[in-house]
Design a protein around this motif. Structure first.
Motif, PDB file in Angstrom:
ATOM      1  N   GLU A 109      74.246  10.116  44.011  1.00  0.00           N
ATOM      2  CA  GLU A 109      74.156  10.977  45.197  1.00  0.00           C
ATOM      3  C   GLU A 109      74.786  12.343  44.930  1.00  0.00           C
ATOM      4  OE1 GLU A 109      76.100   8.600  48.165  1.00  0.00           O
ATOM      5  OE2 GLU A 109      74.185   7.921  48.987  1.00  0.00           O
ATOM      6  N   ASN A 110      75.910  12.340  44.240  1.00  0.00           N
ATOM      7  CA  ASN A 110      76.596  13.591  43.925  1.00  0.00           C
ATOM      8  C   ASN A 110      75.721  14.488  43.047  1.00  0.00           C
ATOM      9  OD1 ASN A 110      78.631  15.485  43.826  1.00  0.00           O
ATOM     10  ND2 ASN A 110      79.710  14.482  42.153  1.00  0.00           N
ATOM     11  N   TRP A 111      75.120  13.908  42.012  1.00  0.00           N
ATOM     12  CA  TRP A 111      74.222  14.675  41.151  1.00  0.00           C
ATOM     13  C   TRP A 111      73.041  15.225  41.950  1.00  0.00           C
ATOM     14  CZ3 TRP A 111      75.023  17.183  37.006  1.00  0.00           C
ATOM     15  CH2 TRP A 111      75.865  16.705  35.999  1.00  0.00           C
ATOM     16  N   ARG A 112      72.448  14.375  42.788  1.00  0.00           N
ATOM     17  CA  ARG A 112      71.314  14.829  43.596  1.00  0.00           C
ATOM     18  C   ARG A 112      71.702  16.015  44.466  1.00  0.00           C
ATOM     19  NH1 ARG A 112      70.170  11.281  48.348  1.00  0.00           N
ATOM     20  NH2 ARG A 112      72.086  12.325  48.890  1.00  0.00           N
ATOM     21  N   ASP A 113      72.867  15.922  45.132  1.00  0.00           N
ATOM     22  CA  ASP A 113      73.323  17.010  45.999  1.00  0.00           C
ATOM     23  C   ASP A 113      73.577  18.286  45.209  1.00  0.00           C
ATOM     24  OD1 ASP A 113      73.117  15.239  48.088  1.00  0.00           O
ATOM     25  OD2 ASP A 113      75.272  14.816  48.185  1.00  0.00           O
ATOM     26  N   GLN A 114      74.170  18.154  44.024  1.00  0.00           N
ATOM     27  CA  GLN A 114      74.420  19.327  43.185  1.00  0.00           C
ATOM     28  C   GLN A 114      73.109  19.963  42.739  1.00  0.00           C
ATOM     29  OE1 GLN A 114      77.100  18.730  39.897  1.00  0.00           O
ATOM     30  NE2 GLN A 114      78.515  17.510  41.129  1.00  0.00           N
ATOM     31  N   LEU A 115      72.151  19.129  42.357  1.00  0.00           N
ATOM     32  CA  LEU A 115      70.864  19.656  41.917  1.00  0.00           C
ATOM     33  C   LEU A 115      70.116  20.328  43.066  1.00  0.00           C
ATOM     34  CD1 LEU A 115      69.735  16.713  39.613  1.00  0.00           C
ATOM     35  CD2 LEU A 115      70.439  19.004  38.877  1.00  0.00           C
ATOM     36  N   LEU A 116      70.198  19.745  44.256  1.00  0.00           N
ATOM     37  CA  LEU A 116      69.515  20.321  45.416  1.00  0.00           C
ATOM     38  C   LEU A 116      70.162  21.624  45.890  1.00  0.00           C
ATOM     39  CD1 LEU A 116      68.680  17.146  47.509  1.00  0.00           C
ATOM     40  CD2 LEU A 116      67.071  18.682  46.380  1.00  0.00           C
ATOM     41  N   SER A 117      71.425  21.832  45.521  1.00  0.00           N
ATOM     42  CA  SER A 117      72.109  23.068  45.938  1.00  0.00           C
ATOM     43  C   SER A 117      71.534  24.298  45.243  1.00  0.00           C
ATOM     44  CB  SER A 117      73.611  22.970  45.662  1.00  0.00           C
ATOM     45  OG  SER A 117      73.858  23.046  44.264  1.00  0.00           O
ATOM     46  N   ASP A 119      72.178  25.211  42.160  1.00  0.00           N
ATOM     47  CA  ASP A 119      73.116  25.721  41.160  1.00  0.00           C
ATOM     48  C   ASP A 119      72.552  25.464  39.757  1.00  0.00           C
ATOM     49  OD1 ASP A 119      75.307  26.545  39.723  1.00  0.00           O
ATOM     50  OD2 ASP A 119      76.603  24.871  40.319  1.00  0.00           O
ATOM     51  N   GLN A 120      72.284  26.536  39.023  1.00  0.00           N
ATOM     52  CA  GLN A 120      71.714  26.411  37.682  1.00  0.00           C
ATOM     53  C   GLN A 120      72.700  25.778  36.698  1.00  0.00           C
ATOM     54  OE1 GLN A 120      68.478  26.904  36.791  1.00  0.00           O
ATOM     55  NE2 GLN A 120      68.233  27.124  39.011  1.00  0.00           N
ATOM     56  N   GLN A 121      73.989  25.984  36.928  1.00  0.00           N
ATOM     57  CA  GLN A 121      74.994  25.365  36.054  1.00  0.00           C
ATOM     58  C   GLN A 121      74.970  23.840  36.227  1.00  0.00           C
ATOM     59  OE1 GLN A 121      78.634  27.321  37.133  1.00  0.00           O
ATOM     60  NE2 GLN A 121      78.349  28.957  35.629  1.00  0.00           N
ATOM     61  N   ASP A 128      72.419  18.414  30.003  1.00  0.00           N
ATOM     62  CA  ASP A 128      73.305  18.135  28.878  1.00  0.00           C
ATOM     63  C   ASP A 128      73.772  16.681  28.870  1.00  0.00           C
ATOM     64  OD1 ASP A 128      73.032  20.756  28.093  1.00  0.00           O
ATOM     65  OD2 ASP A 128      74.964  21.406  28.923  1.00  0.00           O
ATOM     66  N   GLN A 129      74.073  16.155  30.066  1.00  0.00           N
ATOM     67  CA  GLN A 129      74.574  14.781  30.141  1.00  0.00           C
ATOM     68  C   GLN A 129      73.453  13.765  29.920  1.00  0.00           C
ATOM     69  OE1 GLN A 129      77.181  13.912  33.386  1.00  0.00           O
ATOM     70  NE2 GLN A 129      77.195  11.719  32.975  1.00  0.00           N
ATOM     71  N   PHE A 130      72.237  14.113  30.340  1.00  0.00           N
ATOM     72  CA  PHE A 130      71.094  13.198  30.211  1.00  0.00           C
ATOM     73  C   PHE A 130      69.989  13.897  29.418  1.00  0.00           C
ATOM     74  CE2 PHE A 130      73.260  12.166  34.191  1.00  0.00           C
ATOM     75  CZ  PHE A 130      73.543  10.831  33.994  1.00  0.00           C
ATOM     76  N   PRO A 131      70.160  14.014  28.103  1.00  0.00           N
ATOM     77  CA  PRO A 131      69.186  14.762  27.293  1.00  0.00           C
ATOM     78  C   PRO A 131      67.807  14.101  27.244  1.00  0.00           C
ATOM     79  CG  PRO A 131      70.815  13.682  25.887  1.00  0.00           C
ATOM     80  CD  PRO A 131      71.256  13.482  27.297  1.00  0.00           C
ATOM     81  N   GLY A 132      67.714  12.832  27.569  1.00  0.00           N
ATOM     82  CA  GLY A 132      66.432  12.135  27.510  1.00  0.00           C
ATOM     83  C   GLY A 132      65.587  12.304  28.762  1.00  0.00           C
ATOM     84  N   CYS A 133      66.085  13.018  29.771  1.00  0.00           N
ATOM     85  CA  CYS A 133      65.331  13.133  31.023  1.00  0.00           C
ATOM     86  C   CYS A 133      64.177  14.129  30.878  1.00  0.00           C
ATOM     87  CB  CYS A 133      66.254  13.539  32.168  1.00  0.00           C
ATOM     88  SG  CYS A 133      66.742  15.270  32.159  1.00  0.00           S
ATOM     89  N   GLN A 134      63.207  13.980  31.731  1.00  0.00           N
ATOM     90  CA  GLN A 134      62.044  14.870  31.747  1.00  0.00           C
ATOM     91  C   GLN A 134      62.404  16.127  32.531  1.00  0.00           C
ATOM     92  OE1 GLN A 134      59.117  14.287  30.181  1.00  0.00           O
ATOM     93  NE2 GLN A 134      60.025  12.417  29.343  1.00  0.00           N
TER      94      GLN A 134
END
Length: 178
Positions: A109-117, A119-121, A128-134
């Motif tokens: 949930e925290n990652w989702r909220d950060q991504l939805l904000s 924030d490019q960082q 960086d943490q999940f290099p295998g993601c699409q």
């Protein structure tokens, strides 16, 4: 007459005090009461005798206060006859798995909220943490979520982002990177 000193007795040789025995019995009864809250599939994973399992299954049906108290005491008695340590260890492992799943859910949930904000960082940190993601799929979902937000539409893309992040966590767990 022999005078005993403290060195003559090992800790295991000392008889348990009445208070200690009562505390142990109460702890077993409390554990038995906690087992009542478990689902049948969770109870199947515990080393319970048939009699104890039957008593635990019957407990929710008993609603009268005094009868319920007597039934809890009966479960405590059955717990004393059962392998309490094995049951307690299995229950603790089950609890730890549930706590771990809850912590992981909060991280997702925290990652989702950060991504939805937006924030490019945060996006770069996730990549960086999940290099295998699409990455392209994630960027498309983020654009769709932003558009939904601007158009005051239901957050369907936000739910998809949650599922995407969860899948990345599971893939990373399978790889052993998280």
């Amino acid at each position: 007459m022999h005078d005993y000193s403290d060195e003559d007795w090992e800790d295991d040789d000392l008889p348990k005090s009445k208070t200690q025995v009562k505390k142990e019995m109460t702890a077993l009864q409390d554990l038995g009461v906690q087992l009542i809250e478990l689902s049948p599939t969770q109870l199947d994973k515990l080393p319970l005798s048939d009699k104890l399992r039957s008593a635990i299954d019957d407990a929710p049906k008993i609603t009268q206060r005094s009868a319920r108290k007597r039934h809890f005491q009966y479960i405590g008695k059955l717990m004393r006859d059962a392998d309490g340590e094995a049951i307690e260890e299995a229950f603790a492992r089950m609890q730890e798995k549930q706590h771990l799943a809850a912590r992981q859910h909060h991280q997702i949930e925290n990652w989702r909220d950060q991504l939805l904000s937006g924030d490019q960082q945060a996006l770069q940190a996730f990549i960086d943490q999940f290099p295998g993601c699409q990455v392209q799929q994630l960027r498309n979902l983020l654009r769709t979520a932003e558009k939904e937000k601007m158009d005051n539409k239901p957050p369907a893309a936000a739910r998809k982002i949650f599922k995407f992040v969860r899948d990345c966590f599971e893939a990373a767990a399978d790889d052993g990177t998280v």
